[in-house]
Design an enzyme around this catalytic site. Structure first.
Site, PDB file in Angstrom:
ATOM      1  N   SER A 134       0.835  -1.201   0.000  1.00  0.00           N
ATOM      2  CA  SER A 134       0.000   0.000   0.000  1.00  0.00           C
ATOM      3  C   SER A 134       0.868   1.248   0.000  1.00  0.00           C
ATOM      4  CB  SER A 134      -0.861  -0.019   1.261  1.00  0.00           C
ATOM      5  OG  SER A 134      -1.441   1.238   1.486  1.00  0.00           O
ATOM      6  N   TYR A 158      -1.490  -1.143  11.190  1.00  0.00           N
ATOM      7  CA  TYR A 158      -1.806  -1.642   9.844  1.00  0.00           C
ATOM      8  C   TYR A 158      -0.639  -1.353   8.889  1.00  0.00           C
ATOM      9  CZ  TYR A 158      -3.399  -0.981   5.038  1.00  0.00           C
ATOM     10  OH  TYR A 158      -3.471  -0.982   3.676  1.00  0.00           O
ATOM     11  N   LYS A 162       2.129  -3.900   6.676  1.00  0.00           N
ATOM     12  CA  LYS A 162       2.445  -3.851   5.239  1.00  0.00           C
ATOM     13  C   LYS A 162       3.948  -3.687   5.035  1.00  0.00           C
ATOM     14  CE  LYS A 162      -1.619  -4.341   3.452  1.00  0.00           C
ATOM     15  NZ  LYS A 162      -1.938  -5.569   2.753  1.00  0.00           N
TER      16      LYS A 162
HETATM   17  C1  UD1 Z   1      -6.536   5.314   4.057  1.00  0.00           C
HETATM   18  C2  UD1 Z   1      -5.556   4.914   5.131  1.00  0.00           C
HETATM   19  C3  UD1 Z   1      -4.418   4.164   4.481  1.00  0.00           C
HETATM   20  C4  UD1 Z   1      -4.940   2.957   3.720  1.00  0.00           C
HETATM   21  C5  UD1 Z   1      -5.979   3.412   2.699  1.00  0.00           C
HETATM   22  C6  UD1 Z   1      -6.632   2.249   1.982  1.00  0.00           C
HETATM   23  C7  UD1 Z   1      -5.706   6.537   6.970  1.00  0.00           C
HETATM   24  C8  UD1 Z   1      -5.023   7.663   7.663  1.00  0.00           C
HETATM   25  N1  UD1 Z   1      -5.096   6.090   5.847  1.00  0.00           N
HETATM   26  O1  UD1 Z   1      -5.867   6.143   3.121  1.00  0.00           O
HETATM   27  O2  UD1 Z   1      -3.497   3.732   5.471  1.00  0.00           O
HETATM   28  O3  UD1 Z   1      -3.894   2.301   3.054  1.00  0.00           O
HETATM   29  O4  UD1 Z   1      -7.009   4.162   3.370  1.00  0.00           O
HETATM   30  O5  UD1 Z   1      -7.451   1.491   2.829  1.00  0.00           O
HETATM   31  O6  UD1 Z   1      -6.741   6.042   7.396  1.00  0.00           O
HETATM   32  N2  UD1 Z   1     -11.966  11.580   3.782  1.00  0.00           N
HETATM   33  C9  UD1 Z   1     -12.977  12.420   4.182  1.00  0.00           C
HETATM   34  N3  UD1 Z   1     -14.083  11.875   4.785  1.00  0.00           N
HETATM   35  C10 UD1 Z   1     -14.240  10.528   4.982  1.00  0.00           C
HETATM   36  C11 UD1 Z   1     -13.193   9.666   4.558  1.00  0.00           C
HETATM   37  C12 UD1 Z   1     -12.085  10.235   3.964  1.00  0.00           C
HETATM   38  O7  UD1 Z   1     -12.888  13.650   4.035  1.00  0.00           O
HETATM   39  O8  UD1 Z   1     -15.259  10.092   5.540  1.00  0.00           O
HETATM   40  C13 UD1 Z   1     -10.790  12.162   3.084  1.00  0.00           C
HETATM   41  C14 UD1 Z   1      -9.454  11.887   3.774  1.00  0.00           C
HETATM   42  O9  UD1 Z   1      -9.135  12.915   4.682  1.00  0.00           O
HETATM   43  C15 UD1 Z   1      -8.502  11.845   2.560  1.00  0.00           C
HETATM   44  C16 UD1 Z   1      -9.377  11.286   1.424  1.00  0.00           C
HETATM   45  O10 UD1 Z   1     -10.722  11.535   1.824  1.00  0.00           O
HETATM   46  O11 UD1 Z   1      -8.104  13.149   2.211  1.00  0.00           O
HETATM   47  C17 UD1 Z   1      -9.197   9.802   1.185  1.00  0.00           C
HETATM   48  O12 UD1 Z   1      -9.360   9.092   2.411  1.00  0.00           O
HETATM   49  P1  UD1 Z   1      -9.367   7.500   2.458  1.00  0.00           P
HETATM   50  O13 UD1 Z   1     -10.305   6.959   1.462  1.00  0.00           O
HETATM   51  O14 UD1 Z   1      -9.577   7.094   3.905  1.00  0.00           O
HETATM   52  O15 UD1 Z   1      -7.903   7.086   1.970  1.00  0.00           O
HETATM   53  P2  UD1 Z   1      -6.446   7.483   2.545  1.00  0.00           P
HETATM   54  O16 UD1 Z   1      -6.539   8.473   3.635  1.00  0.00           O
HETATM   55  O17 UD1 Z   1      -5.602   7.831   1.388  1.00  0.00           O
END
Ligand code: UD1
Length: 351
Positions: A134, A158, A162
């Site tokens: 990842s 997690y 990885k």
């Molecule tokens: C997350 C994990 C990462 C994991 C990946 C795939 C964290 C800090 N990181 O990555 O370790 O490998 O998922 O499972 O959890 N967001 C919102 N609202 C939400 C959800 C997300 O605003 O309800 C935003 C986040 O701040 C980010 C973006 O959307 O900017 C993507 O978030 P997400 O889908 O959780 O992915 P990652 O943070 O890249």
């Protein structure tokens, strides 16, 4: 033209899951025999039934073992049923928050599970493994795009699993040149098969953005919380590299081609991303357009451990695997919506 994988037998751990099921379909399409090992902990056998339905002429080339990767005897049985040419190893736990609350569950399933799997591979004489890593191993990167030789970091249990598995498989290959290891670092997988028959079916409240947006659109959640709008990005929200799951699946077929045609490939680390980034607001707008639904949202505090922007440098994937992502974020949202609207509760019924 036939691919060098045609006729190969691949054992896929976690093959009933989101990325696993799409990859199984593409492997069958490419002419492989696929042996799925999955304990159905966070997946459903229905995904495999639908994979078979999508590829009727080749459905008999898929077999399923309801087996945990910690189950030595079960793994031996799965390997003994036929000669396995390579393993694609998806099985693992992946919720960051849960990994902080229950670290031993992560160390046991992910790390001990991989140790058990590798031992079973050795007993079966199979020394080729493609591992689901990842972009989480880049931690909060100092700059973007992320190249494979960036320093690695893990911010939670997690991520540590990885990273540790990457180190473990690298050491294994260094100790025995017969091993072939491909470490695939996924960016943010989204979308679904264009038929709308298979897709992501997270249990409980989704941690990731796209499945959450999807559940708001189908009315399962009232609104999206946007984690911060004060990042140093174009619109202040976090930017990520969203990659269509079908592109990701094809990346695994390309990795398999590499190990099948290049005996001496050694240990390779490759990013699977698109090389571009999309903000939270851009993704929400694109999804609203694809679905015709309004997505209510509120801005809340930043989520701890979130980077402002993460996206992949994709040159190595093209150079080494001859692979690049094809789908736009618009296409990701169109396919995600087809899956969501036709399967609002995933493979099961309402909660
Ligand atoms: C997350 C994990 C990462 C994991 C990946 C795939 C964290 C800090 N990181 O990555 O370790 O490998 O998922 O499972 O959890 N967001 C919102 N609202 C939400 C959800 C997300 O605003 O309800 C935003 C986040 O701040 C980010 C973006 O959307 O900017 C993507 O978030 P997400 O889908 O959780 O992915 P990652 O943070 O890249």
């Amino acid at each position: 033209m036939s691919l060098p994988v045609e006729g190969s037998t691949v054992l896929v751990t976690g093959g009933a899951g989101y990325i696993g099921s799409h990859t199984c379909l593409q492997l069958l399409e490419a002419g492989c025999k696929v042996v799925v090992v999955d304990n159905l902990d966070n997946s459903s056998e229905e995904s495999l039934r639908r994979v078979k339905e999508l590829i009727p002429g080749k459905a008999e080339n898929l077999s399923f073992h309801n087996c945990d990767i910690l189950d030595e005897a079960g793994l031996d049985k799965a390997f003994a049923a036929q000669k396995v040419d390579a393993v694609i190893h998806f099985a693992g736990l992946k919720a960051v928050g849960e990994s902080v609350a229950k670290p031993m569950r992560y160390y046991s399933n992910n790390i001990a599970g991989t140790v058990t799997l590798v031992a079973a591979m050795e007993r079966a004489g199979c020394k080729s493994i493609i591992f689901s890593s990842s972009a989480t191993v880049y931690g909060e990167p100092a700059t973007v795009p992320c190249t494979e030789d960036f320093p690695t970091a893990a911010l939670n249990p997690y991520g540590r699993t990885k990273l540790f598995i990457e180190h473990m498989l690298t050491d294994l290959q260094a100790s025995d040149a017969q091993w072939q290891v491909v470490l695939l670092r996924y960016f943010n997988p989204v979308g679904a098969h264009p038929s709308g028959r298979i897709g992501e079916d997270p249990k409980g409240i989704p941690n990731n953005l796209m499945p959450f947006v999807q559940q708001v659109a189908v009315g399962r959640r009232p609104q999206l919380s946007v984690y911060g709008d004060d990042y140093p990005t174009s619109d202040g929200t976090g930017k990520r590299d969203y990659i269509h799951v079908m592109d990701l699946a094809d990346g695994h077929v390309a990795a398999l081609c590499k190990v099948r045609k290049d005996e001496d490939c050694g240990c390779i680390t490759v990013n699977l991303g698109t090389g571009t980034s999309t903000s939270v607001l851009e993704l929400v707008n694109s999804f609203a357009k694809a679905s015709g639904k309004e997505i209510p949202m509120q801005i809340v505090a930043r989520r701890p451990g979130d980077a402002a922007e993460v996206y992949a440098k994709t040159d190595r994937a093209l150079e080494v695997l001859g692979w690049s992502a094809k789908n736009s974020i618009e296409q990701c949202c169109i396919d995600q919506w087809k899956w969501a609207s036709e399967n609002p509760y995933g493979y099961g019924g309402p909660e």
